[in-house]
Design a protein around this motif. Structure first.
Motif, PDB file in Angstrom:
ATOM      1  N   GLY A 254     -19.647 -70.475  -2.468  1.00  0.00           N
ATOM      2  CA  GLY A 254     -21.076 -70.876  -2.249  1.00  0.00           C
ATOM      3  C   GLY A 254     -21.216 -72.418  -2.152  1.00  0.00           C
ATOM      4  O   GLY A 254     -21.904 -72.916  -1.268  1.00  0.00           O
ATOM      5  N   GLU A 255     -20.381 -73.056  -3.008  1.00  0.00           N
ATOM      6  CA  GLU A 255     -20.505 -74.582  -3.161  1.00  0.00           C
ATOM      7  C   GLU A 255     -19.916 -75.052  -1.572  1.00  0.00           C
ATOM      8  O   GLU A 255     -20.257 -76.212  -1.296  1.00  0.00           O
ATOM      9  N   CYS A 256     -18.945 -74.536  -1.017  1.00  0.00           N
ATOM     10  CA  CYS A 256     -18.265 -74.895   0.021  1.00  0.00           C
ATOM     11  C   CYS A 256     -19.240 -74.904   1.219  1.00  0.00           C
ATOM     12  O   CYS A 256     -19.229 -75.447   2.124  1.00  0.00           O
ATOM     13  N   PHE A 257     -20.077 -73.783   1.291  1.00  0.00           N
ATOM     14  CA  PHE A 257     -21.183 -73.397   2.439  1.00  0.00           C
ATOM     15  C   PHE A 257     -22.071 -74.567   1.977  1.00  0.00           C
ATOM     16  O   PHE A 257     -22.448 -75.133   3.190  1.00  0.00           O
ATOM     17  N   ASP A 258     -22.684 -74.948   1.040  1.00  0.00           N
ATOM     18  CA  ASP A 258     -23.664 -75.967   0.874  1.00  0.00           C
ATOM     19  C   ASP A 258     -23.108 -77.312   1.440  1.00  0.00           C
ATOM     20  O   ASP A 258     -23.740 -78.207   1.972  1.00  0.00           O
TER      21      ASP A 258
END
Length: 349
Positions: free
Chosen positions: A169-173
């Motif tokens: 999720g952090e990578c998507f953000d």
């Protein structure tokens, strides 16, 4: 038993009431829920600001509680127990919900229990129309967590793999921010990727052949370099919509491919045939479609939480609280929150 669930671990204020006497109804026991998202507040800064999140929870808890009671058509005196998120999460945000819940429980003279945020996500699919039976492998993919867990019962969890740096999720953000897309990144990357070619660019699949742990920091660096070196990838006057869509699609495909292959490996390693996927990223359509196709090849099934329960919400906390309260577990008057809390420390039911 009517259980009030409170979720305040990060940037969403979620409240819900789970009624065990309504489990067989169309709503699977969920009497009602309300959810307030702070996305607009934090979008100005490109990510969650902890102090602002805590203050906003304080402002919203009482109005949302009253709204929930009206929605369910009950009074606060009809609540039998309260479950609140004890961790992991932002300590200030966690404390707002914990203090509200514990104080309300004291005033009503009813039990209260602190719930693990990720256990709430793990159990949320059990509230669906076709709930999976234990045992199963669970992929938990939310903003700050990527976990593969062998679940043999409530509280009986074995960590098979976890993120050692950035979560999915952090990578998507972060990829969304590099593409000048608004926060939160996941839905906006997915929207841009709809018109892109997922095979346009080659991106790494980190740690694909090294056990079941995850690492997405290298993926983040690869996307940064791709955007820097690709003409038309920016958001200014020289922006090329096709190039940007292809980058988003290629990035999404690389993350999904990594998650899916790890899931297949985890099912084989645990000798299980059911996969449960939960957390905000589980709402990603490309992830769901790819999982279904790949798991069909090994005669395994995949189960999801209902769409409204994929992101952070009070319903999952209420249900997890019910399971533990039924087993005779509850907390004392002391209020303690745990910003970092391994799931393996949870007691079995």
């Amino acid at each position: 038993m009517k259980v009030l669930g409170l979720e305040t671990s990060c940037d969403e204020t979620g409240l819900a009431i789970f009624d065990s006497e309504q489990i067989d109804s169309a709503n699977q026991g969920l009497l009602g829920q309300v959810l307030y998202s702070q996305i607009e507040l934090h979008a100005l800064y490109g990510g969650v600001v902890p102090e602002l999140a805590s203050r906003d929870h304080i402002r919203k808890l009482v109005p949302l509680f009253n709204e929930l009671l009206d929605q369910c058509g009950i009074s606060k005196d009809e609540i039998d127990a309260i479950a609140y998120t004890k961790g992991p999460g932002l300590i200030g945000a966690l404390m707002t919900g914990a203090l509200f819940g514990r104080s309300l429980a004291y005033g009503l003279d009813i039990p209260a229990i602190g719930i693990h945020h990720m256990e709430g996500h793990l159990l949320a699919p059990l509230m669906g129309a076709n709930p999976p039976a234990f045992p199963f492998v669970s992929l938990l993919v939310s903003g700050g967590h990527t976990l593969l867990i062998a679940a043999r019962g409530v509280g009986q969890y074995e960590i098979l793999g976890e993120s050692i740096d950035d979560a999915a999720g952090e990578c998507f953000d972060k990829a969304a921010k590099m593409l000048s897309l608004p926060y939160p990144g996941g839905p906006n990357i997915a929207k841009l990727a709809e018109t892109g070619n997922p095979n346009a660019y080659t991106l790494p699949r980190p740690m694909l052949h090294r056990g079941l742990d995850f690492s997405f920091s290298g993926m983040k660096t690869a996307v940064h370099n791709l955007i820097k070196d690709t003409e038309g990838s920016g958001s200014g006057a020289d922006s090329d919509p096709k190039v940007r869509a292809d980058i988003a699609a290629s990035f999404q495909h690389a993350v999904v491919d990594t998650l899916v292959k790890k899931c297949v490996k985890a099912l084989k390693q645990a000798d299980m045939s059911r996969l449960v996927i939960a957390g905000g990223v589980s709402a990603n359509t490309h992830l769901r479609e790819t999982l279904e196709a790949e798991l069909a090849k090994i005669n395994a099934t995949v189960h999801y939480a209902p769409p409204a329960l994929c992101t952070d919400n009070g319903a999952m906390i209420a249900y997890a609280g019910y399971e533990r309260l039924q087993a005779g577990q509850s907390d004392d008057l002391a209020v303690s929150c745990v910003p970092r809390w391994p799931m393996t420390e949870l007691p079995a039911v």
